[in-house]
Design a protein around this motif. Structure first.
Motif, PDB file in Angstrom:
ATOM      1  N   TYR A  40       0.845  -1.188   0.000  1.00 23.39           N
ATOM      2  CA  TYR A  40       0.000   0.000   0.000  1.00 23.39           C
ATOM      3  C   TYR A  40       0.885   1.244   0.000  1.00 23.39           C
ATOM      4  CZ  TYR A  40      -3.459  -3.433   1.479  1.00 23.39           C
ATOM      5  OH  TYR A  40      -4.256  -4.534   1.537  1.00 23.39           O
ATOM      6  N   TRP A  41       0.313   2.332  -0.501  1.00 26.35           N
ATOM      7  CA  TRP A  41       0.976   3.634  -0.491  1.00 26.35           C
ATOM      8  C   TRP A  41       0.239   4.506   0.512  1.00 26.35           C
ATOM      9  CZ3 TRP A  41       5.238   6.057  -1.662  1.00 26.35           C
ATOM     10  CH2 TRP A  41       5.266   7.427  -1.892  1.00 26.35           C
ATOM     11  N   GLN A  42       0.959   4.960   1.526  1.00 25.62           N
ATOM     12  CA  GLN A  42       0.393   5.886   2.493  1.00 25.62           C
ATOM     13  C   GLN A  42       1.134   7.207   2.389  1.00 25.62           C
ATOM     14  OE1 GLN A  42      -1.249   5.118   6.155  1.00 25.62           O
ATOM     15  NE2 GLN A  42      -0.995   2.887   6.158  1.00 25.62           N
ATOM     16  N   ARG A  43       0.386   8.302   2.401  1.00 29.59           N
ATOM     17  CA  ARG A  43       0.978   9.639   2.334  1.00 29.59           C
ATOM     18  C   ARG A  43       0.163  10.599   3.175  1.00 29.59           C
ATOM     19  NH1 ARG A  43      -0.993  13.309  -2.553  1.00 29.59           N
ATOM     20  NH2 ARG A  43      -0.936  14.721  -0.757  1.00 29.59           N
ATOM     21  N   TRP A  44       0.802  11.719   3.516  1.00 31.28           N
ATOM     22  CA  TRP A  44       0.081  12.734   4.269  1.00 31.28           C
ATOM     23  C   TRP A  44      -1.122  13.239   3.467  1.00 31.28           C
ATOM     24  CZ3 TRP A  44       4.718  16.292   5.982  1.00 31.28           C
ATOM     25  CH2 TRP A  44       5.445  15.621   6.983  1.00 31.28           C
ATOM     26  N   LYS A  45      -2.171  13.605   4.209  1.00 33.20           N
ATOM     27  CA  LYS A  45      -3.355  14.163   3.560  1.00 33.20           C
ATOM     28  C   LYS A  45      -3.139  15.601   3.104  1.00 33.20           C
ATOM     29  CE  LYS A  45      -6.909  11.463   5.984  1.00 33.20           C
ATOM     30  NZ  LYS A  45      -8.040  11.551   6.942  1.00 33.20           N
ATOM     31  N   THR A  46      -2.081  16.226   3.596  1.00 31.08           N
ATOM     32  CA  THR A  46      -1.808  17.622   3.257  1.00 31.08           C
ATOM     33  C   THR A  46      -1.846  17.829   1.746  1.00 31.08           C
ATOM     34  OG1 THR A  46      -0.346  17.748   5.166  1.00 31.08           O
ATOM     35  CG2 THR A  46      -0.168  19.520   3.536  1.00 31.08           C
ATOM     36  N   ALA A  47      -2.611  18.829   1.293  1.00 32.64           N
ATOM     37  CA  ALA A  47      -2.673  19.124  -0.132  1.00 32.64           C
ATOM     38  C   ALA A  47      -1.298  19.573  -0.616  1.00 32.64           C
ATOM     39  CB  ALA A  47      -3.713  20.213  -0.399  1.00 32.64           C
ATOM     40  N   SER A  48      -0.777  18.890  -1.615  1.00 40.09           N
ATOM     41  CA  SER A  48       0.566  19.195  -2.099  1.00 40.09           C
ATOM     42  C   SER A  48       0.714  18.724  -3.532  1.00 40.09           C
ATOM     43  CB  SER A  48       1.621  18.518  -1.214  1.00 40.09           C
ATOM     44  OG  SER A  48       2.877  18.516  -1.858  1.00 40.09           O
ATOM     45  N   HIS A  49       1.114  19.637  -4.405  1.00 43.15           N
ATOM     46  CA  HIS A  49       1.334  19.267  -5.804  1.00 43.15           C
ATOM     47  C   HIS A  49       2.440  18.237  -5.922  1.00 43.15           C
ATOM     48  CE1 HIS A  49       1.985  19.468 -10.101  1.00 43.15           C
ATOM     49  NE2 HIS A  49       3.232  19.844  -9.893  1.00 43.15           N
ATOM     50  N   VAL A  50       3.529  18.434  -5.171  1.00 43.58           N
ATOM     51  CA  VAL A  50       4.661  17.506  -5.264  1.00 43.58           C
ATOM     52  C   VAL A  50       4.251  16.107  -4.809  1.00 43.58           C
ATOM     53  CG1 VAL A  50       6.948  16.958  -4.382  1.00 43.58           C
ATOM     54  CG2 VAL A  50       6.402  19.301  -5.032  1.00 43.58           C
ATOM     55  N   LEU A  51       3.574  16.013  -3.668  1.00 41.86           N
ATOM     56  CA  LEU A  51       3.141  14.701  -3.193  1.00 41.86           C
ATOM     57  C   LEU A  51       2.129  14.067  -4.136  1.00 41.86           C
ATOM     58  CD1 LEU A  51       2.799  14.941   0.703  1.00 41.86           C
ATOM     59  CD2 LEU A  51       4.423  13.605  -0.634  1.00 41.86           C
ATOM     60  N   ASP A  52       1.312  14.885  -4.786  1.00 45.76           N
ATOM     61  CA  ASP A  52       0.377  14.356  -5.783  1.00 45.76           C
ATOM     62  C   ASP A  52       1.139  13.736  -6.953  1.00 45.76           C
ATOM     63  OD1 ASP A  52      -1.781  15.164  -4.276  1.00 45.76           O
ATOM     64  OD2 ASP A  52      -2.164  16.983  -5.449  1.00 45.76           O
ATOM     65  N   VAL A  53       2.169  14.428  -7.415  1.00 45.08           N
ATOM     66  CA  VAL A  53       2.971  13.907  -8.533  1.00 45.08           C
ATOM     67  C   VAL A  53       3.660  12.607  -8.128  1.00 45.08           C
ATOM     68  CG1 VAL A  53       4.969  14.336 -10.014  1.00 45.08           C
ATOM     69  CG2 VAL A  53       3.313  16.163  -9.600  1.00 45.08           C
ATOM     70  N   VAL A  54       4.258  12.607  -6.940  1.00 41.99           N
ATOM     71  CA  VAL A  54       4.928  11.396  -6.458  1.00 41.99           C
ATOM     72  C   VAL A  54       3.929  10.247  -6.364  1.00 41.99           C
ATOM     73  CG1 VAL A  54       6.141  10.336  -4.517  1.00 41.99           C
ATOM     74  CG2 VAL A  54       6.703  12.676  -5.199  1.00 41.99           C
ATOM     75  N   SER A  55       2.766  10.506  -5.785  1.00 43.43           N
ATOM     76  CA  SER A  55       1.768   9.455  -5.589  1.00 43.43           C
ATOM     77  C   SER A  55       1.257   8.914  -6.920  1.00 43.43           C
ATOM     78  CB  SER A  55       0.593   9.985  -4.760  1.00 43.43           C
ATOM     79  OG  SER A  55       1.029  10.392  -3.478  1.00 43.43           O
ATOM     80  N   ASP A  56       0.967   9.802  -7.861  1.00 47.19           N
ATOM     81  CA  ASP A  56       0.476   9.363  -9.171  1.00 47.19           C
ATOM     82  C   ASP A  56       1.512   8.505  -9.883  1.00 47.19           C
ATOM     83  OD1 ASP A  56      -1.853  10.754  -8.725  1.00 47.19           O
ATOM     84  OD2 ASP A  56      -1.311  12.475  -9.972  1.00 47.19           O
ATOM     85  N   THR A  57       2.771   8.918  -9.805  1.00 43.86           N
ATOM     86  CA  THR A  57       3.837   8.188 -10.490  1.00 43.86           C
ATOM     87  C   THR A  57       4.085   6.840  -9.824  1.00 43.86           C
ATOM     88  OG1 THR A  57       4.859  10.304 -11.045  1.00 43.86           O
ATOM     89  CG2 THR A  57       6.186   8.338 -11.369  1.00 43.86           C
ATOM     90  N   VAL A  58       4.109   6.811  -8.497  1.00 44.60           N
ATOM     91  CA  VAL A  58       4.293   5.556  -7.770  1.00 44.60           C
ATOM     92  C   VAL A  58       3.185   4.571  -8.127  1.00 44.60           C
ATOM     93  CG1 VAL A  58       4.143   4.503  -5.467  1.00 44.60           C
ATOM     94  CG2 VAL A  58       5.639   6.475  -5.858  1.00 44.60           C
ATOM     95  N   ARG A  59       1.971   5.052  -8.159  1.00 36.99           N
ATOM     96  CA  ARG A  59       0.834   4.180  -8.497  1.00 36.99           C
ATOM     97  C   ARG A  59       0.964   3.624  -9.919  1.00 36.99           C
ATOM     98  NH1 ARG A  59      -2.669   7.400  -6.925  1.00 36.99           N
ATOM     99  NH2 ARG A  59      -2.973   8.528  -8.875  1.00 36.99           N
TER     100      ARG A  59
END
Length: 303
Positions: free
Chosen positions: A274-293
């Motif tokens: 599973y991928w767990q990340r902070w809920k904090t709205a963040s463009h960088v974390l969104d990019v990382v999460s999308d790419t990891v998925r």
């Protein structure tokens, strides 16, 4: 209660670098200035935030402030990027914890794609996927590849897929230890290769075979070698040091060409990630999460 940004960034730097002196070099200030900022931050919080060990560690209260510090840094970096402002200091470092097999099989490919899109660096921590969620709880990381489906407080979680492992050994090793066939008792008697003392996969595999109607009760672990490197772990098995579980994607060709023998065909060990990340709205974390998925879907079995 308000925490000045420079005090938060200093606190995070000390915990990232391990000492006040190293943080001072990173921030281009004196160790005395670092100490003063930490003292002021603890006065504001009204409690001790830092264990002044080597390396420095956060107290329980410090873990809360560390999460805040990294969230503030993330939000500031995102705002600066949206406003088109150039970085005034070091690139934002994204701390992530990931298990060794994911790191060796697919995760670095995801990070390479992210680095080509956004201007960040990565601070990777390696830990067993059964234990990596603790890094999120402590505030040490912003995201994690984990085997824990339940979201850590303040995080959101999504499935990545299943990493399939096969029990394998070098052919001569198999001929020596399993000449009459493979069963839980023989697997436990033969030397086993474990990644480290947190690695329970080989033991879980033995237990899974023992739990079948034709199995036997196994209560005590047999002889084990500890090889804490994903590449060297596989090499140890290929060289005949012991048997162990290797990700299917890393051993399929070896099985086909006879370099390795699958010990229990049709009995893989599947581990859901599973991928767990902070809920904090963040463009960088969104990019990382999308790419990891996206990358995980190319390498992991999907339900």
């Amino acid at each position: 209660m308000k925490f000045p940004s420079e005090q938060l960034s200093t606190f995070a730097a000390v915990l990232s670098e391990g000492t006040l002196e190293a943080a001072a070099r990173t921030l281009h200030i004196t160790p005395s200035a670092v100490s003063q900022r930490l003292k002021a931050l603890e006065q504001t919080a009204g409690r001790v935030l830092l264990q002044r060990s080597n390396p420095a560690q956060p107290t329980e209260a410090g873990e809360v402030v560390l999460r805040l510090a990294r969230q503030v840094a993330q939000l500031e970096a995102d705002a600066g990027a949206e406003l088109g402002l150039g970085a005034s200091g070091p690139r934002l470092a994204i701390p992530i914890v990931v298990n060794a097999d994911s790191l060796g099989v697919w995760f670095l490919q995801a990070l390479t794609q992210v680095a080509a899109e956004v201007d960040v660096t990565f601070d990777l921590h390696r830990d067993d996927e059964q234990h990596s969620a603790s890094f999120l709880r402590s505030g040490k990381v912003m995201a994690a590849v984990t085997a824990t489906p339940d979201p850590v407080q303040g995080c959101r979680v999504e499935p990545l897929g299943v990493m399939r492992y096969l029990a394998v050994s070098e052919p001569a090793f198999a001929a020596r230890w399993f000449s009459d066939g493979v069963n839980p008792g023989k697997l436990n008697t033969a030397p086993t290769v474990d990644f480290d003392r947190k690695d329970t996969y080989q033991w879980a595999f033995v237990q899974s075979l023992a739990s079948t109607p034709a199995g036997e009760s196994i209560d005590v672990k047999g002889p084990r070698h500890y090889v804490p490197s994903s590449h060297d772990f596989g090499s140890a098995i290929r060289l005949g040091l012991g048997w162990g579980l290797i990700p299917e994607i890393q051993c399929q060709q070896d099985i086909k060409d006879g370099t390795l023998v699958e010990l229990a065909p049709g009995r893989p060990l599947d581990v859901a990630l599973y991928w767990q990340r902070w809920k904090t709205a963040s463009h960088v974390l969104d990019v990382v999460s999308d790419t990891v998925r996206t990358v995980a879907a190319q390498f992991l079995r999907q339900p």
